[in-house]
Design an enzyme around this catalytic site. Structure first.
Site, PDB file in Angstrom:
ATOM      1  N   LYS A   1       4.678  12.342  -2.134  1.00 32.28           N
ATOM      2  CA  LYS A   1       5.485  11.203  -1.663  1.00 32.28           C
ATOM      3  C   LYS A   1       6.389  11.702  -0.536  1.00 32.28           C
ATOM      4  O   LYS A   1       7.168  12.641  -0.739  1.00 32.28           O
ATOM      5  CB  LYS A   1       6.322  10.635  -2.807  1.00 32.28           C
ATOM      6  CG  LYS A   1       7.177   9.433  -2.398  1.00 32.28           C
ATOM      7  CD  LYS A   1       7.727   8.710  -3.605  1.00 32.28           C
ATOM      8  CE  LYS A   1       8.665   7.576  -3.193  1.00 32.28           C
ATOM      9  NZ  LYS A   1       9.191   6.860  -4.353  1.00 32.28           N
TER      10      LYS A   1
ATOM     11  N   GLY B   1       0.810  -1.230   0.000  1.00 33.11           N
ATOM     12  CA  GLY B   1       0.000   0.000   0.000  1.00 33.11           C
ATOM     13  C   GLY B   1       0.835   1.267   0.000  1.00 33.11           C
ATOM     14  O   GLY B   1       2.057   1.228   0.077  1.00 33.11           O
TER      15      GLY B   1
ATOM     16  N   ARG C   1      -1.347   0.094  -9.710  1.00 33.16           N
ATOM     17  CA  ARG C   1      -0.249  -0.875  -9.917  1.00 33.16           C
ATOM     18  C   ARG C   1      -0.810  -2.284 -10.040  1.00 33.16           C
ATOM     19  O   ARG C   1      -1.952  -2.529  -9.632  1.00 33.16           O
ATOM     20  CB  ARG C   1       0.679  -0.826  -8.691  1.00 33.16           C
ATOM     21  CG  ARG C   1       1.223   0.552  -8.401  1.00 33.16           C
ATOM     22  CD  ARG C   1       1.271   0.798  -6.884  1.00 33.16           C
ATOM     23  NE  ARG C   1       1.638   2.187  -6.587  1.00 33.16           N
ATOM     24  CZ  ARG C   1       2.875   2.604  -6.389  1.00 33.16           C
ATOM     25  NH1 ARG C   1       3.863   1.740  -6.397  1.00 33.16           N
ATOM     26  NH2 ARG C   1       3.128   3.869  -6.160  1.00 33.16           N
TER      27      ARG C   1
ATOM     28  N   ASP D   1       4.411  -4.447  -7.114  1.00 29.98           N
ATOM     29  CA  ASP D   1       3.791  -3.217  -6.586  1.00 29.98           C
ATOM     30  C   ASP D   1       4.400  -1.979  -7.238  1.00 29.98           C
ATOM     31  O   ASP D   1       3.902  -0.875  -7.058  1.00 29.98           O
ATOM     32  CB  ASP D   1       3.952  -3.135  -5.067  1.00 29.98           C
ATOM     33  CG  ASP D   1       5.403  -3.284  -4.620  1.00 29.98           C
ATOM     34  OD1 ASP D   1       6.027  -4.287  -4.995  1.00 29.98           O
ATOM     35  OD2 ASP D   1       5.920  -2.390  -3.924  1.00 29.98           O
ATOM     36  N   ASN D   2       5.469  -2.171  -7.991  1.00 31.06           N
ATOM     37  CA  ASN D   2       6.092  -1.036  -8.671  1.00 31.06           C
ATOM     38  C   ASN D   2       5.855  -1.095 -10.181  1.00 31.06           C
ATOM     39  O   ASN D   2       6.612  -0.514 -10.952  1.00 31.06           O
ATOM     40  CB  ASN D   2       7.599  -1.005  -8.389  1.00 31.06           C
ATOM     41  CG  ASN D   2       7.890  -0.625  -6.947  1.00 31.06           C
ATOM     42  OD1 ASN D   2       7.053  -0.024  -6.282  1.00 31.06           O
ATOM     43  ND2 ASN D   2       9.058  -0.977  -6.454  1.00 31.06           N
TER      44      ASN D   2
ATOM     45  N   ASP E   1       8.332   5.431   8.772  1.00 27.27           N
ATOM     46  CA  ASP E   1       7.920   6.798   9.125  1.00 27.27           C
ATOM     47  C   ASP E   1       7.080   7.527   8.071  1.00 27.27           C
ATOM     48  O   ASP E   1       6.561   8.610   8.322  1.00 27.27           O
ATOM     49  CB  ASP E   1       9.154   7.646   9.476  1.00 27.27           C
ATOM     50  CG  ASP E   1      10.184   7.642   8.360  1.00 27.27           C
ATOM     51  OD1 ASP E   1       9.849   7.212   7.237  1.00 27.27           O
ATOM     52  OD2 ASP E   1      11.321   8.070   8.611  1.00 27.27           O
TER      53      ASP E   1
ATOM     54  N   GLY F   1       2.535   3.554   1.551  1.00 27.03           N
ATOM     55  CA  GLY F   1       3.108   3.710   2.892  1.00 27.03           C
ATOM     56  C   GLY F   1       3.605   5.112   3.147  1.00 27.03           C
ATOM     57  O   GLY F   1       3.766   5.534   4.287  1.00 27.03           O
ATOM     58  N   ARG F   2       3.911   5.810   2.078  1.00 28.38           N
ATOM     59  CA  ARG F   2       4.321   7.199   2.258  1.00 28.38           C
ATOM     60  C   ARG F   2       3.880   8.045   1.070  1.00 28.38           C
ATOM     61  O   ARG F   2       4.489   9.045   0.725  1.00 28.38           O
ATOM     62  CB  ARG F   2       5.816   7.306   2.448  1.00 28.38           C
ATOM     63  CG  ARG F   2       6.599   6.613   1.347  1.00 28.38           C
ATOM     64  CD  ARG F   2       8.001   7.027   1.447  1.00 28.38           C
ATOM     65  NE  ARG F   2       8.815   6.185   0.598  1.00 28.38           N
ATOM     66  CZ  ARG F   2      10.098   6.347   0.479  1.00 28.38           C
ATOM     67  NH1 ARG F   2      10.692   7.297   1.148  1.00 28.38           N
ATOM     68  NH2 ARG F   2      10.788   5.564  -0.312  1.00 28.38           N
TER      69      ARG F   2
ATOM     70  N   ASP G   1       7.942   4.683  -9.273  1.00 25.15           N
ATOM     71  CA  ASP G   1       8.739   4.406  -8.075  1.00 25.15           C
ATOM     72  C   ASP G   1      10.235   4.424  -8.366  1.00 25.15           C
ATOM     73  O   ASP G   1      10.865   3.382  -8.564  1.00 25.15           O
ATOM     74  CB  ASP G   1       8.340   3.088  -7.412  1.00 25.15           C
ATOM     75  CG  ASP G   1       7.194   3.317  -6.445  1.00 25.15           C
ATOM     76  OD1 ASP G   1       6.590   4.408  -6.493  1.00 25.15           O
ATOM     77  OD2 ASP G   1       6.918   2.421  -5.634  1.00 25.15           O
TER      78      ASP G   1
HETATM   79  P1  AMP Z   1       9.300   0.420  -2.448  1.00 26.73           P
HETATM   80  O1  AMP Z   1      10.324  -0.662  -2.348  1.00 26.73           O
HETATM   81  O2  AMP Z   1       9.865   1.803  -2.333  1.00 26.73           O
HETATM   82  O3  AMP Z   1       8.427   0.273  -3.640  1.00 26.73           O
HETATM   83  O4  AMP Z   1       8.368   0.299  -1.173  1.00 26.73           O
HETATM   84  C1  AMP Z   1       7.662  -0.855  -0.832  1.00 26.73           C
HETATM   85  C2  AMP Z   1       6.616  -0.552   0.202  1.00 26.73           C
HETATM   86  O5  AMP Z   1       7.209   0.053   1.350  1.00 26.73           O
HETATM   87  C3  AMP Z   1       5.535   0.409  -0.266  1.00 26.73           C
HETATM   88  O6  AMP Z   1       4.337  -0.021   0.297  1.00 26.73           O
HETATM   89  C4  AMP Z   1       5.992   1.719   0.321  1.00 26.73           C
HETATM   90  O7  AMP Z   1       4.930   2.609   0.486  1.00 26.73           O
HETATM   91  C5  AMP Z   1       6.588   1.292   1.631  1.00 26.73           C
HETATM   92  N1  AMP Z   1       7.610   2.238   2.127  1.00 26.73           N
HETATM   93  C6  AMP Z   1       8.834   2.461   1.630  1.00 26.73           C
HETATM   94  N2  AMP Z   1       9.479   3.401   2.358  1.00 26.73           N
HETATM   95  C7  AMP Z   1       8.644   3.788   3.346  1.00 26.73           C
HETATM   96  C8  AMP Z   1       8.710   4.715   4.435  1.00 26.73           C
HETATM   97  N3  AMP Z   1       9.790   5.467   4.655  1.00 26.73           N
HETATM   98  N4  AMP Z   1       7.644   4.821   5.231  1.00 26.73           N
HETATM   99  C9  AMP Z   1       6.544   4.080   5.031  1.00 26.73           C
HETATM  100  N5  AMP Z   1       6.409   3.187   4.047  1.00 26.73           N
HETATM  101  C10 AMP Z   1       7.439   3.032   3.202  1.00 26.73           C
HETATM  102 MG    MG Z   2       6.913   1.080  -4.382  1.00 26.74          MG
END
Ligand code: AMP
Ligand code: MG
Length: 514
Positions: A123, A100, A200, A270-271, A135, A102-103, A280
């Site tokens: 973001k 989901g 996605r 997810d990307n 965070d 997350g940020r 992403d």
């Molecule tokens: P990513 O590898 O960047 O595509 O991230 C994978 C998942 O981790 C996604 O659901 C992001 O929203 C979450 N995510 C990555 N970095 C953070 C962060 N600093 N705080 C919260 N969620 C994160």
């Molecule tokens: Mg991502």
């Protein structure tokens, strides 16, 4: 600053019943309403005038204090309804469950004066129910990389999410950049991303994994109605046509990546965007010396799942996961398998061959000419971007003098007699093919220079801009955006940005920490 919002995502799809902004599993819902975190001292670093234009904003709007407040998350405009969406995904080949936004916090869907739909998404704007004990923030380093690369890709002609703005928050964010136990505080930042949709593959996967077929169908129907309305009313046939189009767009996307030497680095499901956008920007990288096995992502350095040469196969695997997710709506998995073969495998092959021929200024794809070139490029460290631009400069109609190419090599010591003979042989075969196609040298050169960029976001250039920005100097970020705006033009005043990677940055790898 006034937008016309039409927030169809939240108006048509079910909302998380809980309003609590705590990390948790969100069931029976596609999104949660959340508010961006307030920040202490928003300061604009840069904005993209081209993206602003898509939103009918002019320079005055973008330089206003209100803009800074809105796109750092401090101020919510009338009509904005911030929300984060629920999705899942396969990470490095393993099902990872709910991920989901997350940020990422969507502010709303803007309808511009041309009746186009653009979703605004912050973001790094703080925690959401999908933050998984993290965070929800982003640091300046990764935000500069996201901002510049999104815009660079767009100007290269590669489908991508866009970046409207990059704003410092005034907050400090703790990060362990190399995952080696040495955490330090870094400046926090927020990027406002813009795309017609941020949906996605993982959005479909999460409902399928939870066996929530009702929601899966609702989500796919909504996707078709808003982003694929040309396919007609949702039905099983439309679902199949939709999957075919996702395959096709993904194939085109990966062909572009291979053309410009872009390595995504984290091609988890997810990307992967359903409209075939690059999405992403994490530990991505640009090939400097051509190496099919290269990946910029340290987290993947053992298995190299997402290395340059593997991107086409990974995209296929990811599409197969998307197909699995929608099987319950189709019932005949064989139909999806056939579409995957036809609209991904076959269409990738066709587009890839066309693209590789174009890189050489040829009409016809000659398999052995291309595969021998791949061997040649990898037998000594050869800068891919420079090689193709220099190749366009060689006069292929008379006696071939390959001196311009020597500029593309990192280690001149390797250019021994054996290599030179091989290169000469290859160039002679290339010349013969050109002769057959009867193309003039000027035409070949100008055609090649429209598909082989002179300027890409070399990893060290981004890093230099980041270091300066961390010391309060944003000029390099602005210059880079200028340089990357017209990546196929010669622009002698910027030639420094087209140079080979200097010796001191030889092993620049990146982790997922951002
Ligand atoms: P990513 O590898 O960047 O595509 O991230 C994978 C998942 O981790 C996604 O659901 C992001 O929203 C979450 N995510 C990555 N970095 C953070 C962060 N600093 N705080 C919260 N969620 C994160
Ligand atoms: Mg991502």
């Amino acid at each position: 600053m006034k937008f016309n919002f039409d927030n169809t995502f939240i108006n048509s799809l079910p909302e998380d019943k809980s309003q609590e902004n705590t990390c948790r599993q969100v069931f029976n819902a596609c999104y949660s309403m959340v508010q961006p975190q307030k920040v202490s001292r928003p300061q604009q670093v840069i904005y993209s005038p081209e993206v602003a234009q898509l939103l009918d904003l002019d320079d005055e709007h973008c330089k206003s204090t209100l803009f800074e407040q809105v796109f750092s998350g401090n101020h919510i405009l009338p009509g904005m309804q911030p929300y984060s969406t629920c999705y899942g995904g396969h990470q490095f080949g393993q099902w990872a469950g709910q991920l989901g936004d997350g940020r990422a916090i969507n502010l709303g869907e803007v309808i511009n004066s041309k009746q186009e739909r653009w979703v605004l998404q912050l973001k790094g704007a703080g925690k959401t129910p999908y933050s998984r004990n993290s965070d929800g923030l982003a640091v300046l380093r990764s935000s500069v990389r996201e901002f510049l690369c999104s815009e660079a890709m767009h100007h290269l002609g590669v489908p991508t999410t866009r970046a409207l703005s990059l704003t410092l928050t005034g907050e400090s964010v703790l990060r362990d950049m190399f995952y080696d136990g040495n955490s330090k505080y870094e400046p926090g930042a927020v990027v406002c991303r813009v795309a017609q949709t941020f949906t996605r593959f993982g959005h479909f996967q999460i409902f399928a994994a939870r066996n929530d077929i009702t929601l899966l169908k609702r989500f796919l129907d909504h996707t078709i109605q808003t982003d694929f309305s040309h396919l007609g009313k949702p039905s099983v046939d439309t679902y199949l046509a939709w999957f075919g189009e996702v395959c096709q767009r993904t194939a085109e996307l990966v062909v572009h990546w291979q053309r410009v030497g872009f390595v995504h680095g984290v091609m988890n499901t997810d990307n992967m965007s359903i409209t075939g956008l690059t999405i992403d920007y994490g530990p991505y990288g640009w090939l400097e010396n051509f190496n099919l096995r290269w990946t910029p992502n340290t987290t993947d350095s053992d298995h190299r799942r997402y290395h340059f040469g593997n991107q086409p196969r990974v995209a296929f695997w990811n599409l197969a996961q998307l197909a699995n997710a929608i099987v319950p709506l189709i019932e005949h998995s064989q139909l999806l398998q056939d579409i995957l073969e036809r609209h991904y495998t076959d269409s990738f092959q066709r587009s890839y061959e066309k693209m590789m021929a174009e890189k050489l200024g040829l009409d016809k794809f000659d398999e052995s000419l291309i595969s021998d070139l791949m061997v040649l490029l990898q037998s000594t460290e050869t800068d891919m971007t420079i090689f193709y631009r220099q190749l366009a400069k060689i006069n292929m109609s008379g006696k071939i003098d390959f001196t311009p190419l020597t500029y593309a090599y990192y280690d001149k010591g390797y250019l021994d007699a054996h290599y030179q003979r091989q290169l000469q042989t290859w160039l002679n075969r290339y010349a013969a093919q050109l002769k057959q196609e009867q193309r003039s040298e000027t035409e070949r050169c100008s055609r090649m220079n429209t598909v082989n960029p002179k300027y890409v976001l070399r990893n060290y250039l981004a890093q230099q801009a980041i270091t300066a920005a961390e010391n309060g100097d944003f000029t390099e970020i602005h210059t880079l955006l200028d340089v990357l705006r017209r990546p196929y033009d010669e622009k002698p005043e910027f030639s420094r940005y087209a140079e080979k990677r200097p010796e001191w940055v030889k092993c620049s790898m990146l982790s997922c920490s951002s």
